[in-house]
Design a protein around this motif. Sequence first.
Motif, mmCIF file in Angstrom:
data_model
loop_
_atom_site.group_PDB
_atom_site.id
_atom_site.type_symbol
_atom_site.label_atom_id
_atom_site.label_comp_id
_atom_site.label_asym_id
_atom_site.label_seq_id
_atom_site.Cartn_x
_atom_site.Cartn_y
_atom_site.Cartn_z
ATOM 1 N N UNK A 1 0.677 -1.230 0.116
ATOM 2 C CA UNK A 1 0.140 0.056 -0.013
ATOM 3 C C UNK A 1 0.744 1.381 0.068
ATOM 4 N N UNK A 2 2.128 1.131 0.610
ATOM 5 C CA UNK A 2 2.882 2.359 0.833
ATOM 6 C C UNK A 2 3.308 2.643 -0.683
ATOM 7 N N UNK A 3 3.893 1.453 -1.451
ATOM 8 C CA UNK A 3 4.358 1.845 -2.658
ATOM 9 C C UNK A 3 4.102 0.467 -3.546
ATOM 10 N N UNK A 4 2.985 0.802 -4.518
ATOM 11 C CA UNK A 4 2.602 -0.615 -5.129
ATOM 12 C C UNK A 4 3.609 -0.917 -6.430
ATOM 13 N N UNK A 5 4.331 0.066 -6.594
ATOM 14 C CA UNK A 5 5.304 -0.430 -7.805
ATOM 15 C C UNK A 5 6.174 -1.347 -7.512
ATOM 16 N N UNK A 6 6.727 -1.742 -6.487
ATOM 17 C CA UNK A 6 7.990 -2.224 -6.051
ATOM 18 C C UNK A 6 7.741 -3.663 -6.533
ATOM 19 N N UNK A 7 6.803 -4.611 -6.159
ATOM 20 C CA UNK A 7 6.613 -5.979 -6.587
ATOM 21 C C UNK A 7 6.901 -6.326 -7.870
ATOM 22 N N UNK A 8 6.496 -5.810 -8.849
ATOM 23 C CA UNK A 8 6.728 -5.974 -10.331
ATOM 24 C C UNK A 8 8.323 -6.020 -10.561
ATOM 25 N N UNK A 9 9.074 -5.241 -9.680
ATOM 26 C CA UNK A 9 10.251 -5.281 -9.769
ATOM 27 C C UNK A 9 11.397 -6.059 -9.159
ATOM 28 N N UNK A 10 10.641 -6.508 -7.942
ATOM 29 C CA UNK A 10 11.112 -7.616 -7.121
ATOM 30 C C UNK A 10 10.856 -8.928 -7.868
ATOM 31 N N UNK A 11 9.671 -9.121 -8.452
ATOM 32 C CA UNK A 11 9.125 -10.497 -9.145
ATOM 33 C C UNK A 11 9.846 -10.470 -10.574
ATOM 34 N N UNK A 12 10.629 -9.519 -10.953
ATOM 35 C CA UNK A 12 11.055 -9.492 -12.213
ATOM 36 C C UNK A 12 10.181 -9.328 -13.416
ATOM 37 N N UNK B 1 7.371 5.445 -8.827
ATOM 38 C CA UNK B 1 7.883 4.460 -9.601
ATOM 39 C C UNK B 1 9.736 4.692 -9.276
ATOM 40 N N UNK B 2 9.905 5.880 -9.412
ATOM 41 C CA UNK B 2 11.437 6.021 -8.916
ATOM 42 C C UNK B 2 12.002 5.519 -7.740
ATOM 43 N N UNK B 3 11.092 5.547 -6.695
ATOM 44 C CA UNK B 3 11.363 4.976 -5.189
ATOM 45 C C UNK B 3 11.629 3.490 -5.561
ATOM 46 N N UNK B 4 10.586 2.879 -6.351
ATOM 47 C CA UNK B 4 10.615 1.457 -6.400
ATOM 48 C C UNK B 4 11.663 0.983 -7.292
ATOM 49 N N UNK B 5 12.116 1.646 -8.284
ATOM 50 C CA UNK B 5 13.569 1.275 -8.972
ATOM 51 C C UNK B 5 14.865 1.496 -8.076
ATOM 52 N N UNK B 6 14.587 2.492 -7.151
ATOM 53 C CA UNK B 6 16.020 2.491 -6.586
ATOM 54 C C UNK B 6 16.083 1.577 -5.253
ATOM 55 N N UNK B 7 14.740 0.934 -4.946
ATOM 56 C CA UNK B 7 14.851 0.277 -3.598
ATOM 57 C C UNK B 7 15.246 -1.231 -4.267
ATOM 58 N N UNK B 8 14.366 -1.505 -5.438
ATOM 59 C CA UNK B 8 14.617 -3.087 -6.155
ATOM 60 C C UNK B 8 16.050 -3.054 -6.634
ATOM 61 N N UNK B 9 16.836 -1.902 -7.044
ATOM 62 C CA UNK B 9 17.924 -2.218 -7.426
ATOM 63 C C UNK B 9 18.951 -2.611 -6.833
#
Length: 577
Positions: free
Chosen positions: A411-422, A438-446
Motif C-alpha cells: 500500500x505504501x509503494x505498489x510499484x515495487x513488487x513487479x521489480x522484485x518479481x522481475x 516508480x522512481x523510489x521502487x526502482x531505487x529500492x529494487x535495484x
Amino acid sequence: MAEAATGFLEQLKSCIVWSWTYLWTVWFFIVLFLVYILRVPLKINDNLSTVSMFLNTLTPKFYVALTGTSSLISGLILIFEWWYFRKYGTSFIEQVSVSHLRPLLGGVDNNSSNNSNSSNGDSDSNRQSVSECKVWRNPLNLFRGAEYNRYTWVTGREPLTYYDMNLSAQDHQTFFTCDSDHLRPADAIMQKAWRERNPQARISAAHEALEINEIRSRVEVPLIASSTIWEIKLLPKCATAYILLAEEEATTIAEAEKLFKQALKAGDGCYRRSQQLQHHGSQYEAQHRRDTNVLVYIKRRLAMCARRLGRTREAVKMMRDLMKEFPLLSMFNIHENLLEALLELQAYADVQAVLAKYDDISLPKSATICYTAALLKARAVSDKFSPEAASRRGLSTAEMNAVEAIHRAVEFNPHVPKYLLEMKSLILPPEHILKRGDSEAIAYAFFHLAHWKRVEGALNLLHCTWEGTFRMIPYPLEKGHLFYPYPICTETADRELLPSFHEVSVYPKKELPFFILFTAGLCSFTAMLALLTHQFPELMGVFAKAFLSTLFAPLNFVMEKVESVLPSSLWHQLTRI
C-alpha cells in the motif's frame, strides 16, 4: 489419552473438510442420474419434443426481440457495473460473490484482519503532514563518473534526466556553499562550478580551485637578531573540489575512494576550524553548517565506496560512527544505507534493531523501511509457506503478520513488487526519488532484489499476496487506509525523474474487473446477433438449429451408449420405480 482423542478429532475434521471439497461433484452426478431414471415419469422426452416443436414454430421476429432484449439488459448491467467501478473501484457482482457466496463455500475472508489495523492507519494519516510530491535525494545514488557515465559509454543512453541533474545542482549549492565563499578564492570558484551545466566545465573549475590552493604563503619568523628563516605554510585544500572530481571525473570506485580520502583530510580540517568559531557570529555559523554538510557527505560516500568494493563490515562501522557523531542529521537517511549493508551481511537481528528505531509513527516512511520490515516478517515463515496448505488450514499467526507487513508495504509503494518479481525490467536508479512513486521502487529494487532472493520463499510469499493487496488499495485515491492518501501527481513527477526509454508505472491504476468485460462482450454479442437475425432471418435460423444440434450431440451420444450397455430388463425395472 486426551492427546490421542484430540488427534483423532483433528483427523476426522480434516477428512470431513476434504470430503466436502469433492462432494459437490458426487452430488452433481447423482442429480444427473436421477433425472435420467425419472425421464419417463417426468415426461422429459415429451416435454423436449414439445419444446423443439415450439422452437420450430417461432418466427425470426421472436429471435430479433429476444436478442435485442438480452442486449438491452446486458447493456444496463454494463452501465451499472461501470458506475459502481468508477465510484468504489471494484465490480458489484464480484464483491457480492466474494462477500456472500465465498463464506458459504468455505472461503477465508481476510478483511477482518486488515480492518483491525484501520484505527492505526487513521492515527498514522492524521499525524503525517507530508507534502504531496516532495522529491528526496536518493540515499543510495550511484557515482556519475564511475557508474552512470560507464552506462552511457556502453549503451549510448543517458540514465539521468536534465530535471534530475538540475535537482542535484540545487542540492550541491544548498549543502556545499555559503554566503562567505567569496572570502576564499577556491570556494568562490566552486560556487560557480556547482551552477555549471557542462560536466567538463565543472571538472575544469574543480582543478582550478585545487591549483589556487597550491600557492604558498611565507611567514617571516625572527629567531635571532642577525638572521631570519622562512616558514613554509600550505593553504588548506578545497574539499568540495575533491568531491566534484570524485563524483564526476573518477572512472572507477577505487579512484573515487582515493579522491574522497583526500577530501576527508581537507574537510576535517575546515570543520575543526569552523567549529571553534561557530559562535562568533552568523557568518561563522553558516560556514560551520556548510563544513558539517561537506564532512558528513564525504564520510557517507566513503562508506558507500567501501560497500561497493566489498568491504561491507568496514562500511557498516563507518555508517554507525557517522550516525553517532551526527545524530541530528536524519535528513540524509543514512540509516537506509546501513540497512542495505546489514542485509548483505545477513545480520537480521541488527536490521530489526535499526527498524525498531526508525520505523516510528512520527517519522516519514520509505519503501526501504516498509519492505525491509516485510522481508523480516516473511523470512520467519516463507521457507515453509504453501498457498494450498494455507487455504485449507488458514493462516497462522506468524503468516498473518507476514501478510499484513506485505499489505502495508504494497500500500505504501505498489510499484515495487513487479521489480522484485522481475515482471518489469530494472534500470539505473535516479539521483532523486519520489516517495511512493516508480522512481523510489526502482531505487529500492535495484539494491534489495538480491536480499529478497537470498531469503528462501520470500518472493513466493510476495507473489501470492501482493496482487490481493493491490486490489484492496483504497479507491478513489483520495482515500487513505494505512497511510496518508496516495499522491495523484506521482506519475507526472516520475516522468520528469526517469529517462524517456523507461516505461513509467502508473499504479495504483485499477484494471477493469472480469464482469465488466464480460457484460460488455455479452452486450456487443447479443446486439450483433439481433442485427444479423433482423437482416438475415433464414440464414440465422439455420445457424441456430445447427448450433443447438451440435451442442446436444455429445449428450445424445452418451445416452445411447448408456442404453446399449445396461440390460433392458434392469433398465425397465429402474424406469418403473
